[in-house]
Design a protein around this motif. Structure first.
Motif, mmCIF file in Angstrom:
data_model
loop_
_atom_site.group_PDB
_atom_site.id
_atom_site.type_symbol
_atom_site.label_atom_id
_atom_site.label_comp_id
_atom_site.label_asym_id
_atom_site.label_seq_id
_atom_site.Cartn_x
_atom_site.Cartn_y
_atom_site.Cartn_z
ATOM 1 N N VAL A 62 8.471 2.723 -5.247
ATOM 2 C CA VAL A 62 7.091 2.229 -5.333
ATOM 3 C C VAL A 62 6.565 2.401 -6.751
ATOM 4 O O VAL A 62 5.903 1.505 -7.280
ATOM 5 C CB VAL A 62 6.192 2.935 -4.291
ATOM 6 C CG1 VAL A 62 4.735 2.509 -4.447
ATOM 7 C CG2 VAL A 62 6.687 2.662 -2.867
ATOM 8 N N VAL A 63 6.866 3.527 -7.383
ATOM 9 C CA VAL A 63 6.456 3.752 -8.772
ATOM 10 C C VAL A 63 7.022 2.643 -9.662
ATOM 11 O O VAL A 63 6.298 2.049 -10.464
ATOM 12 C CB VAL A 63 6.905 5.143 -9.277
ATOM 13 C CG1 VAL A 63 6.643 5.294 -10.777
ATOM 14 C CG2 VAL A 63 6.202 6.259 -8.508
ATOM 15 N N GLU A 64 8.301 2.349 -9.502
ATOM 16 C CA GLU A 64 8.932 1.299 -10.312
ATOM 17 C C GLU A 64 8.256 -0.054 -10.092
ATOM 18 O O GLU A 64 7.989 -0.787 -11.057
ATOM 19 C CB GLU A 64 10.419 1.203 -9.984
ATOM 20 C CG GLU A 64 11.224 2.370 -10.507
ATOM 21 C CD GLU A 64 12.711 2.234 -10.221
ATOM 22 O OE1 GLU A 64 13.214 1.098 -10.108
ATOM 23 O OE2 GLU A 64 13.380 3.279 -10.120
ATOM 24 N N LEU A 65 7.980 -0.384 -8.839
ATOM 25 C CA LEU A 65 7.313 -1.653 -8.543
ATOM 26 C C LEU A 65 5.935 -1.702 -9.197
ATOM 27 O O LEU A 65 5.591 -2.702 -9.850
ATOM 28 C CB LEU A 65 7.184 -1.857 -7.027
ATOM 29 C CG LEU A 65 6.343 -3.066 -6.607
ATOM 30 C CD1 LEU A 65 7.011 -4.367 -7.038
ATOM 31 C CD2 LEU A 65 6.084 -3.037 -5.117
ATOM 32 N N LEU A 66 5.157 -0.660 -9.028
ATOM 33 C CA LEU A 66 3.810 -0.647 -9.593
ATOM 34 C C LEU A 66 3.832 -0.798 -11.105
ATOM 35 O O LEU A 66 3.037 -1.560 -11.673
ATOM 36 C CB LEU A 66 3.080 0.630 -9.186
ATOM 37 C CG LEU A 66 2.743 0.752 -7.704
ATOM 38 C CD1 LEU A 66 2.335 2.180 -7.363
ATOM 39 C CD2 LEU A 66 1.654 -0.228 -7.301
ATOM 40 N N VAL A 67 4.740 -0.096 -11.754
ATOM 41 C CA VAL A 67 4.858 -0.209 -13.215
ATOM 42 C C VAL A 67 5.235 -1.644 -13.592
ATOM 43 O O VAL A 67 4.677 -2.218 -14.531
ATOM 44 C CB VAL A 67 5.855 0.824 -13.770
ATOM 45 C CG1 VAL A 67 6.186 0.542 -15.233
ATOM 46 C CG2 VAL A 67 5.293 2.236 -13.610
ATOM 47 N N SER A 68 6.145 -2.242 -12.839
ATOM 48 C CA SER A 68 6.558 -3.622 -13.134
ATOM 49 C C SER A 68 5.416 -4.614 -12.902
ATOM 50 O O SER A 68 5.420 -5.697 -13.467
ATOM 51 C CB SER A 68 7.778 -4.025 -12.309
ATOM 52 O OG SER A 68 7.421 -4.296 -10.966
ATOM 53 N N GLN A 69 4.433 -4.202 -12.100
ATOM 54 C CA GLN A 69 3.285 -5.061 -11.804
ATOM 55 C C GLN A 69 2.060 -4.713 -12.645
ATOM 56 O O GLN A 69 0.955 -5.143 -12.338
ATOM 57 C CB GLN A 69 2.946 -4.964 -10.313
ATOM 58 C CG GLN A 69 4.021 -5.499 -9.399
ATOM 59 C CD GLN A 69 4.238 -6.983 -9.596
ATOM 60 O OE1 GLN A 69 3.294 -7.775 -9.577
ATOM 61 N NE2 GLN A 69 5.477 -7.382 -9.803
ATOM 62 N N GLY A 70 2.270 -3.905 -13.678
ATOM 63 C CA GLY A 70 1.192 -3.643 -14.623
ATOM 64 C C GLY A 70 0.452 -2.334 -14.460
ATOM 65 O O GLY A 70 -0.572 -2.126 -15.124
ATOM 66 N N ALA A 71 0.931 -1.429 -13.608
ATOM 67 C CA ALA A 71 0.270 -0.130 -13.495
ATOM 68 C C ALA A 71 0.326 0.577 -14.845
ATOM 69 O O ALA A 71 1.368 0.590 -15.499
ATOM 70 C CB ALA A 71 0.944 0.716 -12.423
ATOM 71 N N ASP A 72 -0.781 1.139 -15.251
ATOM 72 C CA ASP A 72 -0.884 1.825 -16.537
ATOM 73 C C ASP A 72 -0.448 3.276 -16.363
ATOM 74 O O ASP A 72 -1.194 4.096 -15.819
ATOM 75 C CB ASP A 72 -2.317 1.749 -17.051
ATOM 76 C CG ASP A 72 -2.488 2.296 -18.450
ATOM 77 O OD1 ASP A 72 -1.580 3.004 -18.943
ATOM 78 O OD2 ASP A 72 -3.547 2.035 -19.042
ATOM 79 N N ALA A 73 0.737 3.605 -16.837
ATOM 80 C CA ALA A 73 1.294 4.947 -16.692
ATOM 81 C C ALA A 73 0.665 5.946 -17.657
ATOM 82 O O ALA A 73 0.942 7.138 -17.569
ATOM 83 C CB ALA A 73 2.807 4.911 -16.891
ATOM 84 N N SER A 74 -0.201 5.493 -18.551
ATOM 85 C CA SER A 74 -0.821 6.408 -19.514
ATOM 86 C C SER A 74 -2.145 6.983 -19.021
ATOM 87 O O SER A 74 -2.702 7.876 -19.654
ATOM 88 C CB SER A 74 -1.050 5.694 -20.847
ATOM 89 O OG SER A 74 -2.076 4.721 -20.724
ATOM 90 N N LEU A 75 -2.627 6.522 -17.880
ATOM 91 C CA LEU A 75 -3.916 6.992 -17.375
ATOM 92 C C LEU A 75 -3.831 8.435 -16.885
ATOM 93 O O LEU A 75 -2.764 8.912 -16.503
ATOM 94 C CB LEU A 75 -4.389 6.097 -16.228
ATOM 95 C CG LEU A 75 -4.659 4.642 -16.596
ATOM 96 C CD1 LEU A 75 -5.024 3.843 -15.355
ATOM 97 C CD2 LEU A 75 -5.748 4.533 -17.654
#
Length: 153
Positions: A76-89
């Motif tokens: 799920v983490v990988e999918l969210l990142v691929s869909q634009g989730a901002d990992a720097s927040l």
């Protein structure tokens, strides 16, 4: 945690023609729940509607990717990142996605998070603790050792 209930938002759109004019609070809540539960197909479905904010905030201002990382849902983490989730927040107590992944204790999730350029491995939360500090404090020695080997304090 009980499953969120659905409601009629009064907005137009259908699964084949999603309404992308605005996100919906219930859809955002559904996204957070699906991330917590590790329901990859449900996360995909929700994101495909275009009505969820991939960086929406719930609880302690945690984003969906933080929630997925906390519960060791690497896919799920990988999918969210691929869909634009901002990992720097960071959340309202200063924890970033790496803090949450270390709290969860899943090595594969931590390794994926470490591969993201947006993550500051030495970031300290509002209590002055790094992700390695959290891992140590929770007894995740292998994660702590992994972070130290990557230059984490």
């Amino acid at each position: 945690m009980a499953a969120p209930t659905s409601r009629d938002t009064g907005k137009s759109g259908s699964p084949s023609r999603p309404d992308t004019r605005a996100t919906d609070a219930q859809t955002d809540a559904d996204l957070h729940y699906a991330c917590w539960a590790g329901k990859l197909e449900e996360v995909k479905r929700i994101l495909d509607t275009g009505r969820a904010d991939v960086n929406s905030r719930r609880g302690v201002e945690r984003t969906p990717v933080m929630t997925a990382a906390r519960w060791g849902r690497r896919d799920v983490v990988e999918l969210l990142v691929s869909q634009g989730a901002d990992a720097s927040l960071v959340d309202d107590v200063g924890n970033n996605i790496l803090h949450w992944a270390c709290e969860g204790g899943d090595r594969e999730t931590v390794e994926f998070v470490l591969s993201l350029d947006a993550v500051d491995v030495n970031a300290r939360n509002n209590n002055g603790r790094t992700a390695a500090d959290l891992a140590r404090g929770l007894g995740h020695r292998q994660l702590s050792d992994l972070l130290v080997s990557r230059g984490t304090q």
